[in-house]
Motif scaffolding. Structure first.
Motif, PDB file in Angstrom:
ATOM      1  N   ALA A   1     -33.602 -33.185  14.105  1.00 11.49           N
ATOM      2  CA  ALA A   1     -32.611 -33.120  15.191  1.00 11.49           C
ATOM      3  C   ALA A   1     -32.253 -31.671  15.524  1.00 11.49           C
ATOM      4  CB  ALA A   1     -31.361 -33.900  14.794  1.00 11.49           C
ATOM      5  N   MET A   2     -32.230 -30.794  14.522  1.00 10.74           N
ATOM      6  CA  MET A   2     -31.980 -29.377  14.776  1.00 10.74           C
ATOM      7  C   MET A   2     -33.045 -28.826  15.721  1.00 10.74           C
ATOM      8  SD  MET A   2     -30.963 -28.074  10.918  1.00 10.74           S
ATOM      9  CE  MET A   2     -30.367 -26.426  11.357  1.00 10.74           C
ATOM     10  N   TYR A   3     -34.304 -29.221  15.489  1.00  9.05           N
ATOM     11  CA  TYR A   3     -35.381 -28.731  16.347  1.00  9.05           C
ATOM     12  C   TYR A   3     -35.351 -29.377  17.730  1.00  9.05           C
ATOM     13  CZ  TYR A   3     -37.775 -25.702  13.073  1.00  9.05           C
ATOM     14  OH  TYR A   3     -38.091 -24.647  12.242  1.00  9.05           O
ATOM     15  N   ARG A   4     -34.936 -30.626  17.798  1.00  6.28           N
ATOM     16  CA  ARG A   4     -34.887 -31.312  19.099  1.00  6.28           C
ATOM     17  C   ARG A   4     -33.727 -30.840  19.963  1.00  6.28           C
ATOM     18  NH1 ARG A   4     -35.771 -36.090  16.104  1.00  6.28           N
ATOM     19  NH2 ARG A   4     -33.550 -36.581  16.364  1.00  6.28           N
TER      20      ARG A   4
ATOM     21  N   GLY B   1     -33.601 -23.757  20.451  1.00  9.06           N
ATOM     22  CA  GLY B   1     -33.185 -23.226  19.157  1.00  9.06           C
ATOM     23  C   GLY B   1     -31.683 -23.138  18.966  1.00  9.06           C
ATOM     24  N   LYS B   2     -30.917 -23.897  19.762  1.00  4.95           N
ATOM     25  CA  LYS B   2     -29.456 -23.760  19.708  1.00  4.95           C
ATOM     26  C   LYS B   2     -28.824 -24.388  18.469  1.00  4.95           C
ATOM     27  CE  LYS B   2     -28.569 -23.148  24.630  1.00  4.95           C
ATOM     28  NZ  LYS B   2     -27.840 -23.660  25.817  1.00  4.95           N
ATOM     29  N   ALA B   3     -29.596 -25.162  17.733  1.00  2.00           N
ATOM     30  CA  ALA B   3     -29.073 -25.731  16.484  1.00  2.00           C
ATOM     31  C   ALA B   3     -29.711 -25.069  15.273  1.00  2.00           C
ATOM     32  CB  ALA B   3     -29.293 -27.241  16.449  1.00  2.00           C
ATOM     33  N   ILE B   4     -30.354 -23.927  15.476  1.00  3.64           N
ATOM     34  CA  ILE B   4     -30.960 -23.186  14.362  1.00  3.64           C
ATOM     35  C   ILE B   4     -30.424 -21.764  14.401  1.00  3.64           C
ATOM     36  CG2 ILE B   4     -33.106 -22.388  13.312  1.00  3.64           C
ATOM     37  CD1 ILE B   4     -34.533 -24.689  14.748  1.00  3.64           C
TER      38      ILE B   4
ATOM     39  N   PRO C   1     -32.928 -24.833   8.711  1.00  3.40           N
ATOM     40  CA  PRO C   1     -34.004 -25.735   8.277  1.00  3.40           C
ATOM     41  C   PRO C   1     -34.828 -25.106   7.154  1.00  3.40           C
ATOM     42  CG  PRO C   1     -34.559 -24.733  10.395  1.00  3.40           C
ATOM     43  CD  PRO C   1     -33.188 -24.249  10.035  1.00  3.40           C
ATOM     44  N   ALA C   2     -35.216 -25.930   6.198  1.00  3.84           N
ATOM     45  CA  ALA C   2     -36.121 -25.500   5.126  1.00  3.84           C
ATOM     46  C   ALA C   2     -36.927 -26.709   4.692  1.00  3.84           C
ATOM     47  CB  ALA C   2     -35.340 -24.926   3.947  1.00  3.84           C
ATOM     48  N   GLU C   3     -38.147 -26.487   4.255  1.00  9.02           N
ATOM     49  CA  GLU C   3     -38.943 -27.622   3.802  1.00  9.02           C
ATOM     50  C   GLU C   3     -38.808 -27.794   2.293  1.00  9.02           C
ATOM     51  OE1 GLU C   3     -41.812 -24.496   2.655  1.00  9.02           O
ATOM     52  OE2 GLU C   3     -40.402 -24.783   4.309  1.00  9.02           O
ATOM     53  N   ILE C   4     -38.808 -29.059   1.889  1.00  6.79           N
ATOM     54  CA  ILE C   4     -38.852 -29.375   0.466  1.00  6.79           C
ATOM     55  C   ILE C   4     -40.292 -29.600   0.012  1.00  6.79           C
ATOM     56  CG2 ILE C   4     -36.513 -30.280   0.287  1.00  6.79           C
ATOM     57  CD1 ILE C   4     -37.564 -33.050   0.728  1.00  6.79           C
ATOM     58  N   ALA C   5     -41.180 -29.812   0.969  1.00  4.63           N
ATOM     59  CA  ALA C   5     -42.606 -29.993   0.671  1.00  4.63           C
ATOM     60  C   ALA C   5     -43.375 -29.876   1.970  1.00  4.63           C
ATOM     61  CB  ALA C   5     -42.867 -31.359   0.033  1.00  4.63           C
TER      62      ALA C   5
ATOM     63  N   ASN D   1     -23.893 -27.192  17.142  1.00  7.11           N
ATOM     64  CA  ASN D   1     -24.879 -26.172  17.449  1.00  7.11           C
ATOM     65  C   ASN D   1     -24.189 -24.913  17.982  1.00  7.11           C
ATOM     66  OD1 ASN D   1     -24.197 -26.717  20.120  1.00  7.11           O
ATOM     67  ND2 ASN D   1     -26.046 -27.932  20.520  1.00  7.11           N
ATOM     68  N   GLN D   2     -24.971 -23.983  18.499  1.00 10.42           N
ATOM     69  CA  GLN D   2     -24.403 -22.704  18.932  1.00 10.42           C
ATOM     70  C   GLN D   2     -23.612 -22.819  20.234  1.00 10.42           C
ATOM     71  OE1 GLN D   2     -27.689 -19.846  18.685  1.00 10.42           O
ATOM     72  NE2 GLN D   2     -28.309 -20.823  16.775  1.00 10.42           N
ATOM     73  N   ASP D   3     -23.663 -24.003  20.869  1.00 12.71           N
ATOM     74  CA  ASP D   3     -22.801 -24.273  22.014  1.00 12.71           C
ATOM     75  C   ASP D   3     -21.468 -24.881  21.590  1.00 12.71           C
ATOM     76  OD1 ASP D   3     -24.537 -23.286  23.920  1.00 12.71           O
ATOM     77  OD2 ASP D   3     -25.514 -25.224  24.266  1.00 12.71           O
ATOM     78  N   GLY D   4     -21.319 -25.114  20.271  1.00 16.24           N
ATOM     79  CA  GLY D   4     -20.096 -25.741  19.786  1.00 16.24           C
ATOM     80  C   GLY D   4     -20.081 -27.249  19.954  1.00 16.24           C
ATOM     81  N   LYS D   5     -21.262 -27.850  20.134  1.00 22.86           N
ATOM     82  CA  LYS D   5     -21.353 -29.291  20.389  1.00 22.86           C
ATOM     83  C   LYS D   5     -22.116 -29.990  19.261  1.00 22.86           C
ATOM     84  CE  LYS D   5     -21.459 -28.576  25.409  1.00 22.86           C
ATOM     85  NZ  LYS D   5     -22.236 -28.783  26.656  1.00 22.86           N
ATOM     86  N   ARG D   6     -21.737 -31.233  19.005  1.00 26.94           N
ATOM     87  CA  ARG D   6     -22.528 -32.047  18.078  1.00 26.94           C
ATOM     88  C   ARG D   6     -23.904 -32.301  18.681  1.00 26.94           C
ATOM     89  NH1 ARG D   6     -19.890 -37.482  16.777  1.00 26.94           N
ATOM     90  NH2 ARG D   6     -21.353 -37.511  15.013  1.00 26.94           N
ATOM     91  N   PHE D   7     -24.905 -32.488  17.809  1.00 30.25           N
ATOM     92  CA  PHE D   7     -26.256 -32.719  18.300  1.00 30.25           C
ATOM     93  C   PHE D   7     -26.956 -33.867  17.593  1.00 30.25           C
ATOM     94  CE2 PHE D   7     -26.298 -29.560  14.962  1.00 30.25           C
ATOM     95  CZ  PHE D   7     -27.322 -29.976  14.113  1.00 30.25           C
TER      96      PHE D   7
END
Length: 571
Positions: A381-384, A388-391, A502-506, A362-368
């Motif tokens: 997981a990006m949202y959790r 917003g640090k993983a987006i 993030p993007a939706e496929i449906a 993420n934007q902290d340089g850490k795995r999430f």
């Protein structure tokens, strides 16, 4: 209930009006036509297929006949248990829907497979996406058989092409099973002959067609359905969109449409089926039904503007607004720059994230998260991740990883990365600190993250996120890497990174229906004469993504159930 009546005379009366020529709408039309109904299929664009034409084309059908034919053993009871444990929200209506899906799934698929040119193949091993009771390793996923688009003749151009990122040489489709043989084309005579055959076929195709005619994945499903429609004497009315539904005397009796010749009224004796593809590109619905921050990217067909959802809501239909505002089925995407200067999206579904030697930070340089989870779970997981640090997030690896496995839009075997660096798709650096500066994350944290990951990877474990523990993780990993096919150290040189969003496929939110696809109002009562299926219909899976084919399976099955209900719904 809001009345929408008309005094204008109908230009045509049919038994059933189907709006939208994606797989849900085409399946409904095929079923209706083969059951003897007079059916009109209209399509907003000038091509069939919608979002599914750009998809993998998989359907999740527990206990399917195709799997049984190769010895797979599955159980509808176990699949039902799996969904019951996985899906958080249960109501009497949604539980009935899922029971109906299990009851009709095999019946609907077998009808298509046995009576039309819509043929399916078993996937063999293709694990469900969650390690829950009742999950299966194989036997639930089926795919359309490859299709020779040349049989369509000039009508081939009516099949919406895949996204450009999924085609090689500017127009040749490649399936997942083709990739190892193409990459290893010089490793064996059989691989070379196979690869040369694909390329020669493609060159021949380009003499007559705008792209290759060997269709696989979602394009094969769309091609087969369209071919079946033409065989049945059904040609969609193209460039025709929904204006509004007609509601008279307590039921939906037709619709007002905008077509090539202006506005027209179509009367429908047995009802209207909405299959317009969902609300993916409707800004108001995205902000209302999707998580915050509202995703700025979508892999759905650009024509999916929510006309079906809007028209149903105007008649008092219940719109399923999930408690957590999820609203979609997700995948991480990287933003590509195409040769013509346009922007594209590459979905990071399964070909890179689970392979050993890449992490997401993420934007902290850490795995999430566990990078090898399903595409849907990765975005959740990006949202959790919080604030917003993983987006966006970054996939980090090195040159050796890209050469072996590829990364997003960079194919395996690529050694010259200059073009991708120059257009901003790929970031390169010779140390964690240099990479951190270039992608805007904390340098100390990134080095610490890489060093901790490497220490664990050297032992074949991921103590932080348990990568490589599940069947799905291992399925998408590299079986030649031992003891864990999903983890390997990342050399702290020749580092590379690609940004993902993030993007939706449906859409998962949408119009609430009952177990027969009948649209229901705010009191859960069916609105007579109105049906929804495909991505217009709120998913029976809630906001969960149980396995491959979560959207296309229900699309076909509830098209089947809607038509069966409409057969007894004349007025």
């Amino acid at each position: 209930m809001t009345n929408s009546t008309t005094t204008q005379k109908a230009s045509r009366t049919v038994d059933l009006l189907v709006i939208g020529a994606g797989p849900a709408g085409m399946a409904a039309t095929i079923f209706a036509k083969m059951k003897g109904l007079d059916v009109l299929l209209v399509e907003k664009t000038d091509q069939v297929g919608g979002t599914a034409a750009t998809s993998a084309g998989t359907l999740w059908i527990p206990e399917n006949s195709q799997g049984k034919a190769i010895g797979d053993k599955d159980s509808i009871a176990e699949a039902s248990s799996y969904l019951a444990d996985l899906i958080a929200i249960h109501t009497p209506r949604t539980d009935r829907q899922r029971a109906a899906y299990m009851e009709s799934g095999v019946e609907a698929i077998d009808f298509l497979h046995n009576n039309t040119d819509v043929k399916f193949l078993p996937c063999g091993e293709h694990p469900d996406y969650h390690a829950k009771p009742g999950a299966a390793i194989r036997g639930r996923a089926i795919v359309p058989a490859p299709f020779d688009g040349r049989v369509l003749g000039k009508e081939f151009e009516r099949v919406r092409p895949p996204i450009k990122e999924f085609m090689v040489f500017g127009g040749m489709m490649v399936g997942k099973m083709d990739i190892p043989r193409l990459i290893g084309r010089y490793r064996s005579i059989s691989n070379f002959i196979y690869s040369a055959g694909l390329f020669l076929r493609y060159l021949t195709d380009r003499l007559r067609y705008s792209r290759g005619t060997r269709l696989v994945m979602g394009n094969a499903l769309v091609g087969r359905m369209y071919h079946t429609l033409l065989q049945l004497g059904v040609r969609p009315q193209f460039n025709t969109s929904l204006d509004r539904l007609i509601y008279e005397n307590g039921r939906v009796t037709g619709a007002s449409l905008n077509g090539p010749n202006g506005r027209e009224i179509i009367a429908a004796r047995r009802g209207v089926i909405l299959a317009t593809g969902g609300f993916a590109h409707n800004k108001a619905y995205r902000e209302r039904l999707m998580p915050k921050p509202t995703p700025q990217f979508s892999l759905a067909n650009a024509a999916n503007q929510g006309e079906g959802v809007t028209a149903a809501e105007a008649l008092g239909a219940r719109i399923n607004e999930q408690e957590n505002g999820n609203g979609g089925f997700w995948t991480p995407v990287s933003v590509t720059k195409r040769a013509d200067g346009s922007q594209g999206l590459f979905p990071h579904l399964s070909l890179d994230r689970a392979k050993p030697g890449v992490i997401a930070v993420n934007q902290d340089g850490k795995r999430f998260c566990n990078e090898a989870v399903s595409y849907h779970d990765f975005v959740e997981a990006m949202y959790r991740s919080g604030d917003g640090k993983a987006i966006p997030a970054w996939l980090v690896c090195n040159r050796d990883f890209i050469r072996k496995y590829g990364l997003g839009n960079i194919y395996p075997g690529t050694t010259n990365l200059r073009r991708f660096v120059q257009d901003g798709y790929l970031v390169e650096a010779n140390s964690p600190e240099e990479l951190a500066a270039r992608i805007g994350v904390d340098a100390k944290a990134l080095r610490a993250t890489l060093e901790r990951y490497n220490e664990q990877a050297a032992r074949g474990v991921d103590e932080d996120f348990h990568r490589g523990h599940s069947a799905l993780n291992r399925f998408n990993g590299d079986p030649t890497v031992k003891p864990n096919p999903c983890v390997a150290p990342i050399a702290l040189r020749d580092l590379c990174a690609v940004q993902v969003w993030p993007a939706e496929i449906a859409c998962s939110a949408g119009i609430s229906t009952d177990e027969d696809g009948r649209v229901v109002d705010m009191d859960e009562h069916p609105i007579p004469g109105l049906y929804a299926c495909g991505n217009d219909m709120a998913s029976i899976m809630g906001d969960s993504y149980p396995g491959p084919g979560t959207t296309l399976g229900p699309a076909v099955v509830f098209a089947w159930r809607a038509v069966k209900n409409a057969l007894g719904n004349a007025h």
